[in-house]
Every structure is written in structure tokens, then in C-alpha cells.
Design a protein around this motif. Structure first.
Motif, PDB file in Angstrom:
ATOM      1  N   LYS A 145       3.623  25.300  18.118  1.00  0.00           N
ATOM      2  CA  LYS A 145       3.814  26.189  16.966  1.00  0.00           C
ATOM      3  C   LYS A 145       5.270  26.197  16.509  1.00  0.00           C
ATOM      4  O   LYS A 145       5.561  26.164  15.312  1.00  0.00           O
ATOM      5  CB  LYS A 145       3.361  27.615  17.312  1.00  0.00           C
ATOM      6  N   LEU A 146       6.176  26.234  17.487  1.00  0.00           N
ATOM      7  CA  LEU A 146       7.602  26.249  17.152  1.00  0.00           C
ATOM      8  C   LEU A 146       8.031  24.951  16.480  1.00  0.00           C
ATOM      9  O   LEU A 146       8.806  24.956  15.521  1.00  0.00           O
ATOM     10  CB  LEU A 146       8.446  26.503  18.410  1.00  0.00           C
ATOM     11  N   ILE A 147       7.514  23.822  16.995  1.00  0.00           N
ATOM     12  CA  ILE A 147       7.845  22.520  16.395  1.00  0.00           C
ATOM     13  C   ILE A 147       7.374  22.480  14.940  1.00  0.00           C
ATOM     14  O   ILE A 147       8.111  22.098  14.029  1.00  0.00           O
ATOM     15  CB  ILE A 147       7.213  21.366  17.204  1.00  0.00           C
ATOM     16  N   SER A 148       6.131  22.904  14.708  1.00  0.00           N
ATOM     17  CA  SER A 148       5.561  22.850  13.367  1.00  0.00           C
ATOM     18  C   SER A 148       6.275  23.800  12.420  1.00  0.00           C
ATOM     19  O   SER A 148       6.660  23.430  11.299  1.00  0.00           O
ATOM     20  CB  SER A 148       4.068  23.192  13.428  1.00  0.00           C
ATOM     21  N   ARG A 149       6.473  25.036  12.869  1.00  0.00           N
ATOM     22  CA  ARG A 149       7.170  26.034  12.044  1.00  0.00           C
ATOM     23  C   ARG A 149       8.612  25.592  11.768  1.00  0.00           C
ATOM     24  O   ARG A 149       9.110  25.716  10.638  1.00  0.00           O
ATOM     25  CB  ARG A 149       7.176  27.389  12.755  1.00  0.00           C
ATOM     26  N   GLY A 150       9.260  25.083  12.818  1.00  0.00           N
ATOM     27  CA  GLY A 150      10.645  24.635  12.670  1.00  0.00           C
ATOM     28  C   GLY A 150      10.764  23.492  11.689  1.00  0.00           C
ATOM     29  O   GLY A 150      11.646  23.480  10.821  1.00  0.00           O
ATOM     30  N   ALA A 151       9.860  22.525  11.805  1.00  0.00           N
ATOM     31  CA  ALA A 151       9.864  21.375  10.894  1.00  0.00           C
ATOM     32  C   ALA A 151       9.669  21.832   9.461  1.00  0.00           C
ATOM     33  O   ALA A 151      10.349  21.376   8.535  1.00  0.00           O
ATOM     34  CB  ALA A 151       8.763  20.399  11.300  1.00  0.00           C
ATOM     35  N   ASN A 152       8.736  22.777   9.288  1.00  0.00           N
ATOM     36  CA  ASN A 152       8.448  23.271   7.950  1.00  0.00           C
ATOM     37  C   ASN A 152       9.643  24.042   7.375  1.00  0.00           C
ATOM     38  O   ASN A 152      10.006  23.888   6.210  1.00  0.00           O
ATOM     39  CB  ASN A 152       7.207  24.164   7.983  1.00  0.00           C
ATOM     40  N   PHE A 153      10.261  24.861   8.217  1.00  0.00           N
ATOM     41  CA  PHE A 153      11.406  25.672   7.769  1.00  0.00           C
ATOM     42  C   PHE A 153      12.583  24.786   7.356  1.00  0.00           C
ATOM     43  O   PHE A 153      13.177  24.977   6.285  1.00  0.00           O
ATOM     44  CB  PHE A 153      11.840  26.623   8.891  1.00  0.00           C
ATOM     45  N   ILE A 154      12.922  23.813   8.216  1.00  0.00           N
ATOM     46  CA  ILE A 154      14.042  22.911   7.913  1.00  0.00           C
ATOM     47  C   ILE A 154      13.784  22.170   6.598  1.00  0.00           C
ATOM     48  O   ILE A 154      14.671  22.003   5.762  1.00  0.00           O
ATOM     49  CB  ILE A 154      14.267  21.903   9.065  1.00  0.00           C
ATOM     50  N   THR A 155      12.537  21.739   6.432  1.00  0.00           N
ATOM     51  CA  THR A 155      12.166  21.007   5.224  1.00  0.00           C
ATOM     52  C   THR A 155      12.315  21.886   3.985  1.00  0.00           C
ATOM     53  O   THR A 155      12.808  21.440   2.944  1.00  0.00           O
ATOM     54  CB  THR A 155      10.715  20.508   5.336  1.00  0.00           C
ATOM     55  N   GLN A 156      11.874  23.142   4.100  1.00  0.00           N
ATOM     56  CA  GLN A 156      11.979  24.063   2.966  1.00  0.00           C
ATOM     57  C   GLN A 156      13.442  24.258   2.570  1.00  0.00           C
ATOM     58  O   GLN A 156      13.788  24.260   1.382  1.00  0.00           O
ATOM     59  CB  GLN A 156      11.358  25.429   3.328  1.00  0.00           C
ATOM     60  N   VAL A 157      14.306  24.422   3.562  1.00  0.00           N
ATOM     61  CA  VAL A 157      15.733  24.664   3.300  1.00  0.00           C
ATOM     62  C   VAL A 157      16.384  23.444   2.648  1.00  0.00           C
ATOM     63  O   VAL A 157      17.122  23.558   1.664  1.00  0.00           O
ATOM     64  CB  VAL A 157      16.466  25.029   4.611  1.00  0.00           C
ATOM     65  N   LEU A 158      16.094  22.253   3.200  1.00  0.00           N
ATOM     66  CA  LEU A 158      16.771  21.044   2.718  1.00  0.00           C
ATOM     67  C   LEU A 158      16.204  20.518   1.399  1.00  0.00           C
ATOM     68  O   LEU A 158      16.948  20.052   0.537  1.00  0.00           O
ATOM     69  CB  LEU A 158      16.696  19.941   3.785  1.00  0.00           C
TER      70      LEU A 158
END
Length: 243
Positions: A145-158
């Protein structure tokens, strides 16, 4: 043009060692389309599974008919979702394409909602989202869950792509839109789905979202590993630098 009664939906199902899951996902797909009254075909693209997936697919072709089930083997040495979709599209006769996983993590019951959403907004793409409305993930441990959420969050920011779930692989595309995006995309693996949405925004395509429940696979092993995470980060940085 929005989906209508004359439309046909081609489901692309990339498979690798999905012998146990394939009969059930095909049955669920056939039932869903029959109940909703939509014309469909299911294209199974297998990457040389050693577990007998191809034999199961051939049996399903006999049961449902070759107009509904199409079994195709990949011819690419470097198998990826991208090559599977390109191969599958060559055999797709529908004007809309549904992409989804064959491991039962994506329930076909959401497809009629995708079609309704497409009609409502005349969208080029409708994407299933785990991170909006009543969408969610079930069966994952905290790490996943952390990997998926983290990947999504970083992508949204960048990248600021304007969609809430970038790494999901349950979507409805107009066929010509998917073909155009496949020509533009260069990523492989985990980052591929993300690039599809980013490129869609670049090209001015419209994206609608439908909340979905994602359920971890029942049979078989997850394909996500350390190498996929590293390649995701590399791909994300490449996209950031080039978009």
C-alpha cells in the motif's frame, strides 16, 4: 462520439501463468457484457505460460465461440504490457478497448460503469481509480500500500497529470486513442500505465474516472518486485524531464 448500442468492446487480457484465474475472469466478463447488452470479445494475449494457460484459453474459445474468445501468443522476446497491447490490438475488432488484469484483481462488474461514464462525458479514456470516492485496495500488506500510494503521490507532485490513479491498469479507451498513445509511449513495466495518462493529457485527450475496488490476486504470484520499483523511479524521472 460516446459509446452506443452499435459499439463493440474488445477486452485485452495479457496473461502469464493464469491457468486458475482465466476461466473465472472470462465467465465474469461474458456474464457482465451479456447482462448489460453490450457487444464484446475477449482477446487473451499469452506470454508462453508454462502452466497450461494457453490450453485453458483454447478450451474457453471452444466453449464461448471464436467470435467471443480470441487466443493469441506474443511474438516478442521482450514481453511487456505495451507489447501485449500492441499485439492484442492487431486482432481487436471493437471500437472501444478495455484493458485489465487477468488475475481477478479487477472485477468486470465495473465495466458497465466505465461505459456509462464514457457516454456521460464523451471521454477518450475512462480509468478505474483506487484513490477516489469509494475506491479502495483489499488484500495488500502495508508495504504494498505504501509503495503504491507513494508512487502515486510522487507522480502527482512531479507531473500534475489531472487523474487520481496513475499506476492502475483497469481502463476503457477509444481504440484510435489507445493506438495513438501506444505510438508515443516508451516506458515498460510499472511506469507504463502512468505514461499513458501523462501522454493523453499532453495530446489533449479527455480522461474520466470511476472508483473501483482492487483485490489482490488469489492465485499465483505478484509481478511487482524490487526491479519494478527501481525502473518505476527511473521512468518517472525520465517523464519529468521530457514532459
Amino acid at each position: 462520439m460516446a459509446a452506443g448500442s452499435a459499439d463493440k468492446f474488445s477486452v485485452l487480457l495479457p496473461t502469464y501463468n493464469e491457468r486458475e484465474n482465466l476461466p473465472l475472469v472470462v465467465w465474469l466478463l461474458a456474464r457482465t457484457f451479456q447482462q448489460s447488452g453490450n457487444n464484446f470479445e475477449i482477446i487473451i494475449i499469452d506470454d508462453g505460460s508454462p502452466d497450461g494457460t494457453q490450453e485453458v484459453a483454447k478450451q474457453l474459445e471452444k466453449i464461448y465461440g471464436s467470435d467471443k474468445i480470441v487466443m493469441r501468443k506474443t511474438i516478442s522476446v521482450l514481453f511487456s504490457l505495451g507489447t501485449a497491447y500492441i499485439h492484442g490490438m492487431k486482432h481487436a475488432t471493437g471500437n472501444f478497448i478495455v484493458i485489465m488484469d487477468a488475475d481477478l484483481s479487477h472485477h468486470p462488474k465495473f465495466i458497465p460503469e466505465f461505459i456509462r461514464k464514457q457516454k456521460e462525458g464523451d471521454f477518450d479514456i475512462v480509468s478505474g481509480t483506487r484513490y477516489k470516492g469509494n475506491g479502495g485496495v483489499y488484500g495488500w500488506d502495508l508495504k504494498r500500500k505504501l509503495i503504491s500510494r507513494g508512487a502515486n503521490f510522487i507522480t502527482q507532485v512531479l507531473l500534475r497529470p489531472g487523474a487520481s490513479d496513475l499506476t492502475g491498469s483497469f481502463r476503457l479507451y477509444r481504440k484510435e486513442v489507445l493506438q495513438k498513445l501506444m505510438e508515443k509511449c516508451v516506458s515498460k513495466g510499472y511506469v507504463f500505465q502512468m505514461e499513458m495518462i501523462v501522454r493523453a493529457r499532453q495530446l489533449g485527450y479527455t480522461v474520466g474516472e470511476v472508483p473501483i475496488s482492487f483485490v489482490d490476486r488469489v492465485y499465483g504470484e505478484s509481478k511487482l518486485g524490487g526491479n519494478e520499483i527501481v525502473s518505476f523511479l527511473k521512468g518517472l524521472l525520465t517523464l519529468f524531464a521530457t514532459t
